[in-house]
Write an enzyme that holds these catalytic residues in place. Structure first.
Site, PDB file in Angstrom:
ATOM      1  N   GLY A   1      -5.060  -3.603  -1.761  1.00 51.48           N
ATOM      2  CA  GLY A   1      -4.641  -3.995  -3.105  1.00 51.48           C
ATOM      3  C   GLY A   1      -5.686  -4.867  -3.787  1.00 51.48           C
ATOM      4  N   CYS A   2      -5.538  -5.017  -5.097  1.00 54.93           N
ATOM      5  CA  CYS A   2      -6.543  -5.745  -5.882  1.00 54.93           C
ATOM      6  C   CYS A   2      -6.563  -7.234  -5.518  1.00 54.93           C
ATOM      7  CB  CYS A   2      -6.325  -5.525  -7.369  1.00 54.93           C
ATOM      8  SG  CYS A   2      -4.622  -5.771  -7.923  1.00 54.93           S
ATOM      9  N   TYR A   3      -5.438  -7.926  -5.660  1.00 57.99           N
ATOM     10  CA  TYR A   3      -5.413  -9.356  -5.298  1.00 57.99           C
ATOM     11  C   TYR A   3      -5.784  -9.545  -3.813  1.00 57.99           C
ATOM     12  CZ  TYR A   3      -2.830 -10.917  -9.569  1.00 57.99           C
ATOM     13  OH  TYR A   3      -2.427 -11.245 -10.848  1.00 57.99           O
TER      14      TYR A   3
ATOM     15  N   THR B   1      -7.695  -7.831  -1.893  1.00 58.79           N
ATOM     16  CA  THR B   1      -9.115  -7.599  -1.596  1.00 58.79           C
ATOM     17  C   THR B   1      -9.916  -8.899  -1.733  1.00 58.79           C
ATOM     18  OG1 THR B   1      -9.077  -5.274  -2.175  1.00 58.79           O
ATOM     19  CG2 THR B   1     -11.192  -6.382  -2.428  1.00 58.79           C
TER      20      THR B   1
END
Ligand code: NAP
Length: 328
Positions: free
Chosen positions: A146-148, A150
Site C-alpha cells: 500500500g501507499c502509506y 510503503t
C-alpha cells in the site's frame, strides 16, 4: 525477445492510468488490453497518452482479459480484485494487484479489513521489492504494498531488523497524503472546496494500512493519516526512540541496506520533500537523532512508488529484467 502481453483492469482509474503511462514506454511490454468498469459500454481514449498509445480503454470482460494477456495488473477496488484475482490465477495468469485485498496474511485481520478476501491464492507474495525480491519470480499473485505502508516500512524496517529501537517503544507515524490517494471518484471528503486551504486528520485508530505496517514490522504503531491539499505525494514524519548508544552512523549503517536498491535515496539529516519525488518511483528517507529521540521523514509519490511504479518494479524483477526498467 517477444514482448510480454499485458492486460490492465482499472486502466481508467488513477492507478491504472499511471500504469498505462509507464507501460507504454516499457520496451518489453505490449499493452494487449486495457479496461475500465463493466458499467461503461463505450471505449475511451486517454488524452494524456495521445500519440504514445494508439489503443482505447475497453469495457471490462474477464474472458477477454484472460484470452489476451499473459500478465495482468489490477487497479481495482479491493472487493473487485478479491473476486477477480483468484480466477486469473486459476487461469495461469500472473497477477500484480494494486489493491489491499491480498496484502494481509492473517485471516482474522483480513476478515476485519478486507472481508471479501477470505483466502489467499497460492502463491501470493507481498510486493515491496526492496524486501521481497526473491519471492517475486515464483509468485502467481503479487499483492503490491500500500501507499502509506510503503513509506513507513521502507523507513522503519531496517532499524527494526538491526534491533536499534527501544523494546516496546511507541512508534508514531504522522502521515500526509495528496487527494489522488482516494481514487478518482469525488466524495464530500475529497471535493476541491473541502480540501483546498485545509488539512484534516482521518481514520485515527481505524485505518487498515496500520495493520499492514504492523504485519511487516512485527511492531505496533500509532498511525495517523491526514489529507492535504495536494494532488499527489505522501510525506510521513515518524517519531520513535532508539537504544542508548545509537549514533547517527549506526542509523546510516542500518539504512545502507538499500545501497543496491535503485529507488531508495537517503537524504541524511536533511528531511526529504514531496516535490523531489512526485512523478518518480523514488522513496526519499531522512532522519534526525537527538540522544535517543529519533525522527524519520519519508516521502513517495502515492501513484508511482505507492502504486503503479511499485507494481512495475515488481514485474521487472519477476521477469528477470533490470529492476529500474521503464522507471527512471
Ligand atoms: N490512488 C492511490 O494512490 C492508490 C495507491 C495504492 C493503491 N491503490 C489501490 O489501487 C486500486 C485502484 O485505486 P485507484 O485510486 O486507481 O482507483 P480509481 O481511480 O477509483 O479507479 C478504479 C478503477 O476500477 C474500475 N472499476 C471500478 N469498479 C469496477 C468493476 N466492478 N469492474 C471492473 N472495473 C471496475 C474503474 O472503472 P471506471 O473508470 O469505469 O469507473 C477504474 O478504472 C484500489 O484498490 C486502491 O486502494 C490506490
Amino acid at each position: 525477445m517477444a514482448k510480454i502481453q499485458l492486460g490492465i483492469a482499472g486502466a481508467s482509474g488513477y492507478g491504472g492510468q499511471e500504469l498505462l503511462r509507464l507501460a507504454v514506454r516499457h520496451d518489453d511490454i505490449e499493452i494487449a488490453v486495457a479496461m475500465s468498469s463493466a458499467g461503461n459500454n463505450e471505449t475511451q481514449e486517454l488524452p494524456a497518452l495521445k500519440n504514445l498509445w494508439n489503443g482505447r480503454i475497453e469495457p471490462f470482460s474477464i474472458e477477454k482479459l484472460i484470452a489476451k494477456s499473459e500478465v495482468v495488473f489490477l487497479g481495482l477496488p479491493d472487493g473487485i480484485s478479491a473476486e477477480l484475482a483468484p480466477k486469473l490465477v486459476k487461469n495461469e495468469r500472473k497477477v500484480f494487484d494494486l489493491s489491499g485485498a491480498f496484502r494481509l496474511r492473517d485471516k482474522e485481520l483480513r476478515k476485519q479489513w478486507y472481508p471479501k478476501s477470505p483466502s489467499l491464492p497460492a502463491i501470493t507474495t507481498y510486493g515491496l521489492p526492496e524486501w521481497n525480491r526473491e519471492d517475486l519470480s515464483t509468485a502467481n499473485l503479487v499483492a503490491c504494498a500500500g501507499c502509506y505502508p510503503t513509506a513507513a516500512i521502507l523507513a522503519l524496517k531496517p532499524l527494526v531488523k538491526a534491533g536499534l529501537l527501544v523494546d516496546k517503544t511507541d512508534i508514531y507515524i504522522d502521515a500526509k497524503s495528496g487527494v489522488s490517494g482516494a481514487g478518482k471518484k469525488p466524495s464530500e471528503r475529497t471535493h476541491f472546496s473541502e480540501v483546498h486551504g485545509s488539512i484534516a486528520a482521518y481514520g485515527i485508530f481505524s485505518h487498515r494500512h496500520a495493520a499492514e505496517i504492523e504485519q511487516e514490522l512485527q511492531r505496533p504503531v500509532t498511525f495517523v493519516p491526514h489529507l492535504v491539499p495536494l494532488d499527489r505525494g505522501i510525506l510521513e514524519t515518524i517519531y520513535t526512540r532508539v537504544k542508548p548508544g545509537t549514533t547517527d552512523d549506526t542509523i546510516r549503517e542500518a539504512l545502507d541496506v538499500y545501497q543496491k536498491s535503485p529507488f531508495v535515496r537517503l537524504t541524511g539529516n536533511t528531511p526529504p520533500e514531496i516535490k523531489h519525488v512526485v512523478h518518480t518511483n523514488f522513496c526519499d528517507i531522512g532522519w534526525i537523532l537527538d540522544d535517543t529521540r529519533l525522527v524519520l521523514v519519508a516521502c513517495i509519490d502515492n501513484l508511482v512508488k505507492g502504486a503503479a511504479g511499485q507494481a512495475l518494479q515488481s514485474f521487472n524483477i519477476a521477469h528477470d529484467l533490470e529492476e529500474s526498467k521503464g522507471l527512471l
